[in-house]
Design an enzyme around this catalytic site. Sequence first.
Site, PDB file in Angstrom:
ATOM      1  CG  HIS A 312     -15.011  37.090 -10.231  1.00 53.08           C
ATOM      2  ND1 HIS A 312     -13.966  36.330 -10.684  1.00 53.08           N
ATOM      3  CD2 HIS A 312     -14.669  38.385 -10.425  1.00 53.08           C
ATOM      4  CE1 HIS A 312     -13.021  37.131 -11.124  1.00 53.08           C
ATOM      5  NE2 HIS A 312     -13.406  38.384 -10.979  1.00 53.08           N
ATOM      6  CG  ASP A 369     -17.100  45.897 -11.084  1.00 51.57           C
ATOM      7  OD1 ASP A 369     -17.024  44.867 -11.793  1.00 51.57           O
ATOM      8  OD2 ASP A 369     -16.250  46.793 -11.108  1.00 51.57           O
TER       9      ASP A 369
HETATM   10  C1  SDX Z   1     -15.073  42.039 -13.344  1.00 55.54           C
HETATM   11  O1  SDX Z   1     -12.428  38.118 -14.731  1.00 55.54           O
HETATM   12  C2  SDX Z   1     -12.050  39.080 -13.896  1.00 55.54           C
HETATM   13  O2  SDX Z   1     -11.105  38.955 -13.174  1.00 55.54           O
HETATM   14  C3  SDX Z   1     -12.918  40.338 -13.966  1.00 55.54           C
HETATM   15  C4  SDX Z   1     -12.675  41.390 -12.900  1.00 55.54           C
HETATM   16  C5  SDX Z   1     -11.327  42.021 -13.048  1.00 55.54           C
HETATM   17  O3  SDX Z   1     -10.819  42.568 -12.043  1.00 55.54           O
HETATM   18  O4  SDX Z   1     -10.798  42.071 -14.185  1.00 55.54           O
HETATM   19  O5  SDX Z   1     -12.794  40.805 -11.617  1.00 55.54           O
HETATM   20  C6  SDX Z   1     -13.697  42.517 -13.026  1.00 55.54           C
HETATM   21  O6  SDX Z   1     -15.394  41.966 -14.492  1.00 55.54           O
HETATM   22  C7  SDX Z   1     -15.978  41.575 -12.221  1.00 55.54           C
HETATM   23  C8  SDX Z   1     -17.338  40.997 -12.738  1.00 55.54           C
HETATM   24  C9  SDX Z   1     -18.283  42.176 -13.027  1.00 55.54           C
HETATM   25  N1  SDX Z   1     -19.484  41.697 -13.697  1.00 55.54           N
HETATM   26  C10 SDX Z   1     -20.687  41.709 -13.068  1.00 55.54           C
HETATM   27  O7  SDX Z   1     -20.842  42.041 -11.890  1.00 55.54           O
HETATM   28  C11 SDX Z   1     -21.853  41.310 -13.967  1.00 55.54           C
HETATM   29  C12 SDX Z   1     -22.762  40.314 -13.216  1.00 55.54           C
HETATM   30  N2  SDX Z   1     -22.007  39.050 -13.080  1.00 55.54           N
HETATM   31  C13 SDX Z   1     -22.327  38.000 -14.075  1.00 55.54           C
HETATM   32  O8  SDX Z   1     -22.516  38.517 -15.364  1.00 55.54           O
HETATM   33  C14 SDX Z   1     -21.343  36.834 -13.974  1.00 55.54           C
HETATM   34  O9  SDX Z   1     -21.244  36.517 -12.645  1.00 55.54           O
HETATM   35  C15 SDX Z   1     -19.950  36.982 -14.537  1.00 55.54           C
HETATM   36  C16 SDX Z   1     -19.947  37.423 -15.965  1.00 55.54           C
HETATM   37  C17 SDX Z   1     -19.143  37.933 -13.732  1.00 55.54           C
HETATM   38  C18 SDX Z   1     -19.276  35.601 -14.453  1.00 55.54           C
HETATM   39  O10 SDX Z   1     -19.971  34.783 -15.321  1.00 55.54           O
HETATM   40  P1  SDX Z   1     -19.563  33.231 -15.511  1.00 55.54           P
HETATM   41  O11 SDX Z   1     -18.336  32.881 -14.806  1.00 55.54           O
HETATM   42  O12 SDX Z   1     -19.627  32.950 -16.970  1.00 55.54           O
HETATM   43  O13 SDX Z   1     -20.685  32.494 -14.722  1.00 55.54           O
HETATM   44  P2  SDX Z   1     -21.999  31.994 -15.372  1.00 55.54           P
HETATM   45  O14 SDX Z   1     -22.603  33.100 -16.184  1.00 55.54           O
HETATM   46  O15 SDX Z   1     -21.741  30.689 -16.028  1.00 55.54           O
HETATM   47  O16 SDX Z   1     -22.915  31.815 -14.075  1.00 55.54           O
HETATM   48  C19 SDX Z   1     -22.980  30.588 -13.395  1.00 55.54           C
HETATM   49  C20 SDX Z   1     -24.404  30.553 -12.853  1.00 55.54           C
HETATM   50  C21 SDX Z   1     -25.458  30.734 -13.957  1.00 55.54           C
HETATM   51  O17 SDX Z   1     -26.649  30.120 -13.492  1.00 55.54           O
HETATM   52  P3  SDX Z   1     -27.012  28.602 -14.081  1.00 55.54           P
HETATM   53  O18 SDX Z   1     -26.977  28.706 -15.585  1.00 55.54           O
HETATM   54  O19 SDX Z   1     -25.930  27.709 -13.517  1.00 55.54           O
HETATM   55  O20 SDX Z   1     -28.391  28.323 -13.521  1.00 55.54           O
HETATM   56  O21 SDX Z   1     -24.587  31.659 -11.949  1.00 55.54           O
HETATM   57  C22 SDX Z   1     -25.591  32.531 -12.468  1.00 55.54           C
HETATM   58  C23 SDX Z   1     -25.714  32.218 -13.957  1.00 55.54           C
HETATM   59  O22 SDX Z   1     -27.019  32.528 -14.420  1.00 55.54           O
HETATM   60  N3  SDX Z   1     -25.092  33.902 -12.242  1.00 55.54           N
HETATM   61  C24 SDX Z   1     -25.864  34.910 -11.827  1.00 55.54           C
HETATM   62  C25 SDX Z   1     -24.988  36.003 -11.697  1.00 55.54           C
HETATM   63  N4  SDX Z   1     -23.746  35.632 -12.038  1.00 55.54           N
HETATM   64  C26 SDX Z   1     -23.821  34.329 -12.383  1.00 55.54           C
HETATM   65  N5  SDX Z   1     -27.177  34.986 -11.570  1.00 55.54           N
HETATM   66  C27 SDX Z   1     -27.630  36.192 -11.146  1.00 55.54           C
HETATM   67  N6  SDX Z   1     -26.864  37.306 -10.992  1.00 55.54           N
HETATM   68  C28 SDX Z   1     -25.541  37.236 -11.248  1.00 55.54           C
HETATM   69  N7  SDX Z   1     -24.763  38.333 -11.093  1.00 55.54           N
END
Ligand code: SDX
Length: 434
Positions: A312, A369
Site C-alpha cells: 500500500h 483487497d
Molecule cells: C487500494 O491509496 C489507497 O488508499 C488505495 C486503497 C483505497 O482504499 O482507496 O487502499 C485501495 O488500491 C489498495 C491497493 C490495492 N492494490 C494491490 O493490491 C496491487 C498490488 N500492490 C502494489 O501494486 C503496490 O503495493 C501498490 C500499488 C498498492 C502501492 O505501490 P507503491 O506505493 O507505488 O509502492 P511501490 O510500487 O513503489 O513498491 C515499493 C516496493 C517496490 O520494490 P523495490 O522497487 O523497492 O524493489 O515494494 C514492491 C515494489 O516492487 N512492492 C511489491 C508489491 N507492492 C509493492 N512487490 C510485490 N508484490 C506487491 N504487491
Amino acid sequence: MSKSGSNHTVTMTDNVTGKTATFPVIHGTAGAPVLDIRTFNKEMGLFTYDPGYTATGSCQSKITFIDGDEGILQYRGYPIEQLAEQSDYMEVCYLLLFGELPSKAEKEKFVYDVSHHTMVHDQINNFFRGFRRDAHPMAVMCGAVGGLAAFYHDSLDIENPWHRTVASYRLIAKLPTIAAMAYKYTVGQPFIYPRNNMGYAENFLHMCFATPAEDYKVDPVVAKALDTIFTLHADHEQNASASTVRLAGSTGANPYACIAAGIAALWGPSHGGANEQVLNMLEEIGTVDKVHDMVKRAKDPDDSFRLFGFGHRVYKNHDPRATVIAKAAHEVLEALGVHDPLLEVAVALEKIALEDEYFIKRRLYPNVDFYSGFILKAMGFPVSMFTALFAIGRTVGWIAQWNELIEDPEQKINRPRQLYTGAAARDFVPLDKR
Ligand code: SDX
C-alpha cells in the site's frame, strides 16, 4: 480551510543561483505537517518534482485520517474498527457527508431520503441494451453513471448547494441499483426494482439475487457482512480514485461525470481492481504447495507480477480494514457453511509473505483487497462484480471529497507541471527533404 497558527518554517537555498526563500509549515490535527510551497516557483524559479505524488499533499481535508505507520484509519475522527463493529453504512454515509454521527431523527430522515432516490429513470434501462452481455460490470458502471447527467438536469449546477445535495443523495442511492442492473444484465435475468422498505445492503442483495419467479429472502448475516464491507470501503483520504474525482471536480464538471471518473480510476488492478485480481491470482496458484513459486515471481525485479492484495502507498503496517475483513471472512464462510479451499491458499500466502525478508524490508502487508473477495464470492457474486461493489461503498467518500473541494476557497483547477525532457526547439522539415 482551517490552518494551525505556528512559526514553523523551512528555509531553502539554491546552491547554483544563490536564491533563498523561507516557506511556512502548516500543522493539522494529526499526521505529518505540510510544507506550503505555493510560492516556491515564484521565489525559487523551480518546480517541485514528485512522480506519483508520493510526498505531496493536494488539499486540506477534515474527512478521513490515515496513519500508515501505525495502521490507523479514522472517518471524521472515529476509528474504523469501532464504526465497523458498532455503526452501519447509512450512519457512516451521514458521518462522512456532514461530519457528525446522526441523531435518531437525523438518521431516519437520511435513510428515508436516500431510499426514495434508489430508482433510476426508466429510460436508463435502455443503456444496458447497448452493451454486450459479457461486458465487464465496471465498463457498464462507467457508462451508466456518467450517463446520469443526461437525465438529472436539475442537479448539475455545482455552485448551487441544493443541487449538490440532491446529486449526492441520488448517487449514493442509485449506485447499488445500477450495479445490480449491470449484474442482472450479464446473467440474462430481468432487472429487479429497489424496495424502499429494505436496508441499503439488503436492498442491493435483493436486486442482485431475487427473481420475479419467486420470493427471495436476504440472509441477515450476508446483509450485515456486506453493510460492513461498504463501511470499510467508504473513504480513504486522497487515494487515486478520490484524487481523480477531485481533479475532475476542480474543472467544474458535474457530479455524475466526476463519480464516473472515479469509477474508471478505481477499476485499475493497482487500485480497486485488485480485489478481483486477488481471486484470479489465487485461482492461478491453485494449491498451497504452489504459493512459494508465486511469491518468488512477486520478488523478481525482472517480473512485473505483484502480489495482488499486498502492499500500500500509505500503510506500512497492517491495513486495519484487512484485519476486520479477514476476521469477517472466516465468520461469514462458517455461518454460510461455505468451504473455500482458496482461503487456505490465501492464509498460507499471507504467512509466507509476512515471514519473507523482501516483504518485511518493504513493509508490505495485506491490504483491504486481500480477503474481501472471499466474502463476496461466498455471497454469490462473480469475481467480475467485486470492484463494482467497492465502487458502491466508495461513492459516499468520493462525494464527501468532491463537496469539500467545491466548498474549499483555496482550491482551483488542478493542473500539475512537468519536467520537459523531449527534443529541443527545431524547425519543420518538409516531406521532400526528410
Ligand atoms: C487500494 O491509496 C489507497 O488508499 C488505495 C486503497 C483505497 O482504499 O482507496 O487502499 C485501495 O488500491 C489498495 C491497493 C490495492 N492494490 C494491490 O493490491 C496491487 C498490488 N500492490 C502494489 O501494486 C503496490 O503495493 C501498490 C500499488 C498498492 C502501492 O505501490 P507503491 O506505493 O507505488 O509502492 P511501490 O510500487 O513503489 O513498491 C515499493 C516496493 C517496490 O520494490 P523495490 O522497487 O523497492 O524493489 O515494494 C514492491 C515494489 O516492487 N512492492 C511489491 C508489491 N507492492 C509493492 N512487490 C510485490 N508484490 C506487491 N504487491
